[in-house]
Design a protein around this motif. Structure first.
Motif, PDB file in Angstrom:
ATOM      1  N   THR B  37      48.784  46.542  43.903  1.00  0.00           N
ATOM      2  CA  THR B  37      48.662  48.080  43.900  1.00  0.00           C
ATOM      3  C   THR B  37      47.808  48.144  45.382  1.00  0.00           C
ATOM      4  OG1 THR B  37      46.910  47.574  42.559  1.00  0.00           O
ATOM      5  CG2 THR B  37      48.586  48.450  41.498  1.00  0.00           C
ATOM      6  N   LYS B  38      47.872  49.449  45.717  1.00  0.00           N
ATOM      7  CA  LYS B  38      47.024  50.087  46.976  1.00  0.00           C
ATOM      8  C   LYS B  38      45.918  50.727  46.378  1.00  0.00           C
ATOM      9  CE  LYS B  38      50.288  49.813  50.478  1.00  0.00           C
ATOM     10  NZ  LYS B  38      51.466  50.225  51.026  1.00  0.00           N
ATOM     11  N   ASP B  39      44.620  50.454  47.123  1.00  0.00           N
ATOM     12  CA  ASP B  39      43.525  51.258  46.769  1.00  0.00           C
ATOM     13  C   ASP B  39      43.413  52.584  47.496  1.00  0.00           C
ATOM     14  OD1 ASP B  39      42.491  50.502  49.057  1.00  0.00           O
ATOM     15  OD2 ASP B  39      41.044  49.083  48.278  1.00  0.00           O
ATOM     16  N   ALA B  40      42.262  53.175  47.418  1.00  0.00           N
ATOM     17  CA  ALA B  40      42.278  54.485  48.224  1.00  0.00           C
ATOM     18  C   ALA B  40      42.506  54.209  49.742  1.00  0.00           C
ATOM     19  CB  ALA B  40      40.870  55.428  47.679  1.00  0.00           C
ATOM     20  N   ASN B  41      41.897  53.185  50.249  1.00  0.00           N
ATOM     21  CA  ASN B  41      41.905  53.126  51.701  1.00  0.00           C
ATOM     22  C   ASN B  41      43.165  52.493  52.054  1.00  0.00           C
ATOM     23  OD1 ASN B  41      39.301  53.947  51.708  1.00  0.00           O
ATOM     24  ND2 ASN B  41      38.577  51.930  51.309  1.00  0.00           N
ATOM     25  N   GLY B  42      44.205  52.302  51.329  1.00  0.00           N
ATOM     26  CA  GLY B  42      45.413  51.702  51.492  1.00  0.00           C
ATOM     27  C   GLY B  42      45.367  50.129  51.559  1.00  0.00           C
ATOM     28  N   ASN B  43      44.244  49.617  51.053  1.00  0.00           N
ATOM     29  CA  ASN B  43      44.290  48.138  51.050  1.00  0.00           C
ATOM     30  C   ASN B  43      44.911  47.594  49.874  1.00  0.00           C
ATOM     31  OD1 ASN B  43      42.681  47.856  53.514  1.00  0.00           O
ATOM     32  ND2 ASN B  43      40.862  48.490  52.202  1.00  0.00           N
ATOM     33  N   GLU B  44      45.884  46.508  49.951  1.00  0.00           N
ATOM     34  CA  GLU B  44      46.674  46.134  48.896  1.00  0.00           C
ATOM     35  C   GLU B  44      45.595  45.020  47.933  1.00  0.00           C
ATOM     36  OE1 GLU B  44      50.003  44.036  50.158  1.00  0.00           O
ATOM     37  OE2 GLU B  44      51.201  45.863  50.165  1.00  0.00           O
ATOM     38  N   LYS B  45      45.785  45.184  46.724  1.00  0.00           N
ATOM     39  CA  LYS B  45      45.031  44.230  45.694  1.00  0.00           C
ATOM     40  C   LYS B  45      45.948  44.091  44.741  1.00  0.00           C
ATOM     41  CE  LYS B  45      42.664  47.410  43.133  1.00  0.00           C
ATOM     42  NZ  LYS B  45      41.984  47.717  41.936  1.00  0.00           N
ATOM     43  N   ILE B  46      45.619  42.821  44.115  1.00  0.00           N
ATOM     44  CA  ILE B  46      46.413  42.051  43.016  1.00  0.00           C
ATOM     45  C   ILE B  46      45.834  42.413  41.779  1.00  0.00           C
ATOM     46  CG2 ILE B  46      47.575  40.387  42.209  1.00  0.00           C
ATOM     47  CD1 ILE B  46      47.767  39.022  44.962  1.00  0.00           C
ATOM     48  N   ASP B  47      46.463  42.905  40.930  1.00  0.00           N
ATOM     49  CA  ASP B  47      45.802  43.387  39.363  1.00  0.00           C
ATOM     50  C   ASP B  47      46.881  42.302  38.597  1.00  0.00           C
ATOM     51  OD1 ASP B  47      43.902  44.794  39.543  1.00  0.00           O
ATOM     52  OD2 ASP B  47      45.200  46.699  39.452  1.00  0.00           O
ATOM     53  N   THR B  48      46.495  41.761  37.567  1.00  0.00           N
ATOM     54  CA  THR B  48      47.122  40.934  36.592  1.00  0.00           C
ATOM     55  C   THR B  48      47.272  41.791  35.322  1.00  0.00           C
ATOM     56  OG1 THR B  48      45.367  39.375  36.997  1.00  0.00           O
ATOM     57  CG2 THR B  48      46.998  38.953  35.469  1.00  0.00           C
ATOM     58  N   VAL B  49      48.868  41.955  35.111  1.00  0.00           N
ATOM     59  CA  VAL B  49      49.205  42.791  33.895  1.00  0.00           C
ATOM     60  C   VAL B  49      49.408  41.752  32.701  1.00  0.00           C
ATOM     61  CG1 VAL B  49      50.819  44.540  33.255  1.00  0.00           C
ATOM     62  CG2 VAL B  49      50.087  44.294  35.523  1.00  0.00           C
ATOM     63  N   TYR B  50      48.591  42.006  31.482  1.00  0.00           N
ATOM     64  CA  TYR B  50      49.050  41.242  30.439  1.00  0.00           C
ATOM     65  C   TYR B  50      50.113  41.800  29.388  1.00  0.00           C
ATOM     66  CZ  TYR B  50      44.760  38.778  32.026  1.00  0.00           C
ATOM     67  OH  TYR B  50      43.970  38.156  32.961  1.00  0.00           O
ATOM     68  N   LYS B  51      50.526  40.957  28.788  1.00  0.00           N
ATOM     69  CA  LYS B  51      51.515  41.322  27.949  1.00  0.00           C
ATOM     70  C   LYS B  51      51.049  42.277  26.691  1.00  0.00           C
ATOM     71  CE  LYS B  51      54.696  39.293  24.602  1.00  0.00           C
ATOM     72  NZ  LYS B  51      55.552  40.165  24.972  1.00  0.00           N
ATOM     73  N   THR B  52      51.504  43.109  26.499  1.00  0.00           N
ATOM     74  CA  THR B  52      50.976  44.104  25.433  1.00  0.00           C
ATOM     75  C   THR B  52      51.994  44.292  24.299  1.00  0.00           C
ATOM     76  OG1 THR B  52      51.750  46.149  26.584  1.00  0.00           O
ATOM     77  CG2 THR B  52      49.456  45.466  26.792  1.00  0.00           C
ATOM     78  N   ILE B  53      51.529  44.649  23.066  1.00  0.00           N
ATOM     79  CA  ILE B  53      52.506  45.100  21.965  1.00  0.00           C
ATOM     80  C   ILE B  53      53.012  46.292  22.395  1.00  0.00           C
ATOM     81  CG2 ILE B  53      52.743  45.289  19.406  1.00  0.00           C
ATOM     82  CD1 ILE B  53      51.794  42.288  20.289  1.00  0.00           C
ATOM     83  N   PRO B  54      54.363  46.575  22.309  1.00  0.00           N
ATOM     84  CA  PRO B  54      55.110  47.738  22.789  1.00  0.00           C
ATOM     85  C   PRO B  54      55.114  48.683  21.540  1.00  0.00           C
ATOM     86  CG  PRO B  54      56.774  46.119  21.993  1.00  0.00           C
ATOM     87  CD  PRO B  54      55.331  45.280  22.025  1.00  0.00           C
TER      88      PRO B  54
END
Lengths: 140, 214
Positions: B37-54
């Motif tokens: 994702t990109k933060d407010a300043n346009g810097n890229e950062k990595i988020d971990t997305v975990y599995k969730t119950i749909p």
């Protein structure tokens, strides 16, 4: 003097014989109890509980000693064929399906019955596999 | 030299003390993805997305439609069972009931039992079962749904194996996991519901999870 020795030997022998008989039946009973406990833990405890306390109204407790005594002849049928009829236990009506245990032999049924009817505050003594065979003849 | 050792020991104890007061955390289970994702300043950062119950939609023991909204912001324990199961289910629910009894008054905790017997366990059957278990309350939902939806949810999302099998004692085989889900719908633990030690572990973990800051 000789007479006294003979007499005492005679009575002594009788005493030993009685004693031996008693302990043989005690040993038999202990064997039934310990095998019965194994069967109970493997097949019955999930529903009836570690201490025979039952499971809510899904499975009745095995602590109503009067119920067990007055239905002693039917217990083998309940276990072998399963049962699903209203039962008054500790003054409360239970009705739910108990599964059949077709694979249990007369000796297994005898042992597990001895175990439950001599645990959880019950004390109804021995119940042999011959009695099981006999009681199973009159299942409805 | 002796003095230095003494200081080192003291420092060590302090460090130890600090690590003990650190917040305990449960692991998060299931596949994860990295999302850039990109933060407010346009810097890229990595988020971990975990599995969730749909999300899901099933009928409960009162024949009312229930979706995941009912479990919003709740920590909950889920399992798969069926009412005519005469082998492991009575033990699982005997044990689950002890968890229920412990958290009965805790509004952050719920319980969810999915039936896998789509033929017989209609809501009215679940209702009777819940009453006889002594758990017919909104805090414990007993849910009925189609085979397709429930089995998929079990296998793909809760990671519990379930199967119809005519050769099994009662016509189905399934695993006796009690699955612990957090407020973000993530799997935080799975415990063998037929073993009292594991169920005790679940209770301890539940307390840790409830104390976790989100």
């Amino acid at each position: 003097m000789r007479k006294i020795i003979v007499y005492s030997l005679f009575f002594g022998a009788i005493a030993i014989a009685i004693n031996a008989c008693q302990s043989a039946s005690e040993i038999e009973m202990a064997k039934y109890m310990s095998n019965g406990k194994d069967i109970y833990q493997a097949r019955c405890q999930n529903c009836h509980g570690e201490n025979g306390e039952g499971l809510g109204e899904l499975a009745p407790p095995l602590t109503d000693t009067i119920f067990l005594k007055s239905n002693k002849q039917k217990l083998a049928c309940y276990i072998k064929n399963g049962v699903n009829e209203p039962m008054q236990i500790h003054g409360k009506t239970y009705q739910e399906k108990m599964p059949a245990f077709k694979d249990l032999h007369d000796i297994d049924i005898a042992q597990v019955t001895v175990y439950i009817t001599n645990s959880f505050g019950n004390r109804h003594g021995m119940y042999t596999y011959e009695q099981v065979a006999n009681d199973l003849k009159s299942c409805n | 030299m002796k003095k230095i050792l003494g200081y080192a020991a003291i420092a060590g104890f302090i460090a130890l003390g600090a690590s003990c007061t650190q917040e305990k955390k449960l692991p998060i289970y299931g596949d994860r993805e990295a999302k850039i994702t990109k933060d407010a300043n346009g810097n890229e950062k990595i988020d971990t997305v975990y599995k969730t119950i749909p999300n899901f939609k099933f009928l409960n023991q009162d024949s009312i439609e229930v979706t995941q909204d009912a479990f919003k912001n709740k920590v909950y324990v889920a399992d798969f069972f069926f009412t005519s199961c005469s082998t492991i289910c009575p033990i699982m629910h005997r044990n689950m009931k002890t968890i229920f009894d412990k958290y009965k008054d805790n509004r952050d905790v719920m319980f969810l039992s999915h039936t896998i017997d789509f033929k017989y366990d209609k809501p009215s059957v679940l209702k009777k079962y819940a009453q006889k278990l002594g758990a017919d309350v909104p805090q414990w939902q007993f849910l009925y749904g189609s085979k397709e939806e429930v089995y998929k949810l079990a296998e793909k999302d809760y990671l519990v194996a379930v199967q119809e099998d005519s050769s099994a004692t009662d016509g189905y085989i399934h695993q006796g996991w009690l699955v612990l889900i957090d407020k973000h719908k993530r799997i935080r633990g799975a415990y063998d519901g037929t073993k009292t030690e594991e169920v005790e572990k679940l209770k301890t973990d539940m307390d840790i999870l409830l104390a976790e800051k989100d």
